[in-house]
Enzyme design. Structure first.
Site, PDB file in Angstrom:
ATOM      1  N   GLU A 128      18.894 -35.355 -12.946  1.00  0.00           N
ATOM      2  CA  GLU A 128      17.398 -34.898 -13.593  1.00  0.00           C
ATOM      3  C   GLU A 128      16.595 -35.847 -14.411  1.00  0.00           C
ATOM      4  O   GLU A 128      15.594 -35.530 -14.944  1.00  0.00           O
ATOM      5  CB  GLU A 128      17.558 -33.569 -14.413  1.00  0.00           C
ATOM      6  CG  GLU A 128      18.214 -32.474 -13.441  1.00  0.00           C
ATOM      7  CD  GLU A 128      19.610 -32.288 -13.236  1.00  0.00           C
ATOM      8  OE1 GLU A 128      20.397 -33.390 -13.218  1.00  0.00           O
ATOM      9  OE2 GLU A 128      20.222 -31.203 -12.778  1.00  0.00           O
ATOM     10  N   TRP A 181      29.974 -34.719  -8.789  1.00  0.00           N
ATOM     11  CA  TRP A 181      30.298 -33.154  -9.335  1.00  0.00           C
ATOM     12  C   TRP A 181      31.144 -32.278  -7.991  1.00  0.00           C
ATOM     13  O   TRP A 181      30.882 -32.599  -7.146  1.00  0.00           O
ATOM     14  CB  TRP A 181      29.118 -32.505  -9.369  1.00  0.00           C
ATOM     15  CG  TRP A 181      28.469 -33.224 -10.871  1.00  0.00           C
ATOM     16  CD1 TRP A 181      27.289 -33.908 -10.945  1.00  0.00           C
ATOM     17  CD2 TRP A 181      28.687 -32.797 -12.043  1.00  0.00           C
ATOM     18  NE1 TRP A 181      26.970 -34.273 -12.001  1.00  0.00           N
ATOM     19  CE2 TRP A 181      27.797 -33.431 -12.955  1.00  0.00           C
ATOM     20  CE3 TRP A 181      29.675 -32.279 -12.844  1.00  0.00           C
ATOM     21  CZ2 TRP A 181      27.747 -33.498 -14.364  1.00  0.00           C
ATOM     22  CZ3 TRP A 181      29.815 -31.982 -13.901  1.00  0.00           C
ATOM     23  CH2 TRP A 181      28.908 -32.815 -14.774  1.00  0.00           C
ATOM     24  N   LYS A 204      34.036 -33.498 -12.684  1.00  0.00           N
ATOM     25  CA  LYS A 204      33.457 -34.523 -12.052  1.00  0.00           C
ATOM     26  C   LYS A 204      34.542 -35.485 -11.568  1.00  0.00           C
ATOM     27  O   LYS A 204      35.500 -36.084 -12.324  1.00  0.00           O
ATOM     28  CB  LYS A 204      32.477 -35.218 -13.106  1.00  0.00           C
ATOM     29  CG  LYS A 204      31.580 -36.114 -12.691  1.00  0.00           C
ATOM     30  CD  LYS A 204      30.653 -36.184 -13.648  1.00  0.00           C
ATOM     31  CE  LYS A 204      29.151 -36.966 -12.995  1.00  0.00           C
ATOM     32  NZ  LYS A 204      28.289 -37.060 -14.202  1.00  0.00           N
ATOM     33  N   THR A 212      20.961 -32.405  -6.664  1.00  0.00           N
ATOM     34  CA  THR A 212      22.002 -32.476  -7.344  1.00  0.00           C
ATOM     35  C   THR A 212      23.086 -31.972  -6.535  1.00  0.00           C
ATOM     36  O   THR A 212      22.870 -31.187  -5.844  1.00  0.00           O
ATOM     37  CB  THR A 212      21.791 -31.720  -8.613  1.00  0.00           C
ATOM     38  OG1 THR A 212      21.766 -30.515  -8.338  1.00  0.00           O
ATOM     39  CG2 THR A 212      20.706 -32.489  -9.602  1.00  0.00           C
TER      40      THR A 212
END
Lengths: 535, 535
Positions: B336, B447, B442, B185
């Site tokens: 995730e 991100w 974002k 991530t």
């Protein structure tokens, strides 16, 4: 590298599908046909989910727990749907009893499954009473609906009363490999054999069938679930509709062409299924209604019908396309592998082999792997030409039967299930069945055991030998035909009456031939190939 | 009742999807865009499957075995697709390196993953060389394609040469819970955290997304896979297309609106995806082309675009519907939990809440369960009104991070993943995100870590305190805005230059405000709610 705990270990169980009914699609409708006019009583997934929880609580109060076998003897109704989700979700096992079998066979399966509780459709009570009289082990019978006048079920409990008094229920977290349901194949030889479905296999099958090129059911569909819920989990529709949020229309016992046509037109059915005979009858009914000047059968909302259980005639597929704009699609499966293992979804007008493809058993669906093997068990090339036995593997395929007392090792081969069907597979995954299981007779989508018929015939004093084979039949696909070697004078009518007392009425052969001897193969078995060739 | 061996224990692995590519859909096409004109080189699933086997054999020769981490640093191309299936199918783990991260962060992930082999897109070699210079543990670099003039990768192996000399390969039978791939991530705080996907989660996600009301991709679709394959497994498209037999069009680096529009029109693309900015750019490009009198952008074949990563503006969805007849559909997911955990598929004109639904994050997809929890962790009613943190569970949801050195226990709650997103859930499973993760920004679907930016800013001698929040931006959804408390004279340009040397260029805040103090919450944390309200 293993991933201990890195992805959540959430099991694939029917409880997740029940969660979807309650939390995602509570307003999807479940309609049950109440009479031959096609009228329905209707409720919602949300209300059904609430009743499912009450039913589970009530069954728990009756001592049903993990692994308890609960039999259902019922038509396709809202309540049968409730039985599915309650029994499976609580970790018990739903044995969906095939009500079309002979009562001897039904009693055999109830005993074999060790059913402790029976969920009995009141309209079928009379049919079930003789079974009940001869089985041990059934502790409770729960009657769904009002019993017909004059019919009594000793010590019966009332389904709605049980639900009304039931408390809350906490769903257990189940192992996805635990048993959810039990279905007996009507068998090609000898006693029916059980297939014990795991939660995992049911959920995976439902996910695969919810695919765009599989059943293609969406949340905007209204699905008429004609296939009996005691046949391979109703072809998975009770689960696929929960995945998709599609409405379910349950025909109960109203499976005649009149009610079916009216239900389709009045309920706005968009998707259905069923063996070809059902849809042949609807077609004929549409003709007859038109000739009689009755209200026309339009099937205006109907888009897709999946058919199978036996070869679907091309003329029937063409008639539905031309007259009603309906895709009548062929599929292939078995109790052991669920339905839809292959599906011949229409590839559209751009497909040069369109009608050839539509005439095939279908293309391999996700989660299934197929191969064709020769006599010596080696895999043959998937070239569309080589003919061999169809073998299948996958996570929704039985790896053994629920019949430890029977040696079924010859049904499996190196991790694959031997289907008994013979055919070709091409390099695009299209399966064609060229020869169905060697000995079995498939009539109206149901198996008739030739071996059982032969055994019964040979039980007659005048019969020395008997061999039964399938004779092609335009309506039923096949009907049994008996070759008889007689020791003493006997008439066809006498044989018919003799069998009628021993097997289901529709098993009784239509045709008979008295012969000097039954031809035999080199290994001494009846040579049915020769017999079939004579027809 | 357990079912030991009663259903086949066939694992859910990517190898089954590779089997489908080879045995069911060998003629489905894979096209890779070769230049800005939109021209493509094209091959088939069958040919790709054959090359996948060679690649696996070649990697095995290089010592890649079960659990070995293999990094890919590549655009979306045919070869990246081959890397997916070869590495995962052989039981190794594909780390799809996010090439948009800063080189420090990339090096961190390569080290953290312990990548031993890197599969490197030649066109990205220059970008990767500084990373390569500072990581230990990489034993081999395999270069895909021809290196640009003047670029040299020390000891590099050539991808096509390896494939040409590779022998046959026997696929292992893998545990479905074994790791298939690794994705970091880009994180909201601190270092990126790895998500280690199991084969099971990948296959289940692909099956769920192949559903009629999910991605709705069929065998007749041509799918333009714009989402980078290093973002959450390319949103699962390399797998969904194998399930469905859909053609894949791979844009490589040609992601500008001109090439994208031309590829859609010339390749007959029917389905695509991507963050909203891509499709805003295509819209603007269509306008500009029309104004300039160029060949019109028609998007005539395009039917569906799934967009997400950030809120999709309703004006954009309406523009695509009205001008091009395209359903631009919003979805919601995370690294995730995979993408598509909710999807706001169009319910059609009959839905009275049509545009309200299309503006939602979407409806819960099969295999996912969602709930909303209050500050104290209790589940709130799904009534469409109560606002709380969105929690999710399911077999395709991470249950832990591949980061044992970091305490991430606060991301999980009683078996559910805390998404950090805040919103409402209604009784039909529609999720609305009312507030995105409290602190993260974002931008263009990526991100930006406000905490990292703050840390870098505060590393400047003149800065005492800094808080960075997202400022709404019509193009990028959000852009970072920095509030700075200065101890000494410093200019905005000085801060910009200072950051540009330390973070990815697109992370550098656009706006700055010098303030006396940063407002704080009762617990002493920066009160970003107040700061955002000021913008």
């Amino acid at each position: 590298m293993s991933t201990p705990g890195l992805m959540m270990d959430v099991p694939l169980t029917t409880s997740h599908l029940l969660w979807r009914m309650r939390a995602v699609h509570p307003d999807a409708r479940v309609s049950t046909v109440t009479d031959a006019s096609g009228a329905c009583r209707t409720t919602t997934f949300g209300a059904v989910a609430e009743r499912v929880e009450r039913l589970a609580a009530a069954l728990a109060d009756l001592g049903v727990g993990a692994g308890t076998r609960v039999g259902s003897f019922a038509w396709n109704t809202q309540e049968h749907l409730e039985c599915y989700y309650a029994v499976m979700g609580m970790g018990a096992v739903l044995h969906t009893i095939n009500l079309r079998l002979h009562e001897d066979t039904i009693a055999y399966t109830v005993e074999h499954a060790r059913d402790e509780v029976i969920l009995l459709d009141a309209s079928l009570a009379e049919r079930f009473l003789p079974v009940l009289a001869r089985v041990r082990g059934v502790r409770h019978v729960v009657v769904i609906g009002a019993l017909p006048d004059g019919v009594e079920v000793p010590d019966a409990l009332d389904y709605d009363a049980l639900l009304a008094s039931a408390g809350p229920f906490t769903w257990p977290e189940l192992d996805e490999r635990s048993a959810a349901s039990l279905c007996y194949t009507s068998g090609t030889t000898g006693h029916p054999k059980g297939v014990l479905y795991s939660h995992r296999s049911i959920v995976l099958h439902a996910l695969a069938m919810a695919g765009t090129d599989a059943y293609g059911i969406s949340g905007r569909d209204r699905v008429l679930s004609i296939v009996p819920m005691f046949h391979a989990m109703g072809w998975g529709l009770p689960f696929v509709c929960a995945v998709a949020g599609a409405d379910l229309v349950m025909p109960a016992s109203h499976l005649q062409p009149g009610p079916v046509s009216r239900v389709v037109d009045e309920q706005g059915v968009t998707w259905s299924c069923g063996v070809p005979t059902v849809w042949m009858d609807v077609l004929r009914h549409a003709d007859e209604t038109a000739q009689a000047g009755g209200p026309p059968v339009t099937l205006a909302t109907l888009r897709t019908v999946i058919s199978g259980g036996t070869q679907v005639p091309e003329t029937l597929m063409r008639a539905y396309e031309e007259r009603f704009g309906v895709d009548l699609v062929q599929g292939w499966g078995m109790t052991e592998i669920f339905p839809g293992a292959t599906l011949s979804m229409d590839q559209g007008a751009a497909d040069p082999e369109r009608w050839s493809h539509r005439g095939a058993a279908g293309r391999v669906s996700p989660l299934y792997e197929l191969r064709i093997t020769g006599e010596d068990g080696t895999a043959l090339p998937a070239d569309g030409t080589e003919v061999g036995e169809v073998e299948v593997r996958g996570p929704a395929v039985a790896g053994a039967y629920f019949a430890p007392e029977v040696d079924t090792a010859d049904r499996f081969h190196d991790g694959w299930l031997r289907t008994g069907d013979v055919g070709t597979l091409d390099r695009h995954g299209w399966l064609r069945i060229t020869d169905r299981s060697k000995d079995a007779i498939k009539s109206g989508g149901e198996w008739i055991s030739s071996v059982d018929l032969e055994a019964e015939l040979m039980a007659h004093d005048a019969v020395r030998e008997a061999a039964v084979v399938g004779r092609p039949d335009p309506r039923w696909s096949e009907r049994p035909f008996a070759y008889v070697v007689a020791d003493a004078p006997v008439t066809v009518d006498e044989l018919r009456d003799f069998l009628a007392a021993r097997v289901a009425r529709w098993w009784v052969p239509d045709g008979y031939a008295f012969v000097e001897a039954i031809p035999r193969t080199s290994t001494g078995k009846f040579d049915k190939k020769v017999l079939r060739a004579r027809l």
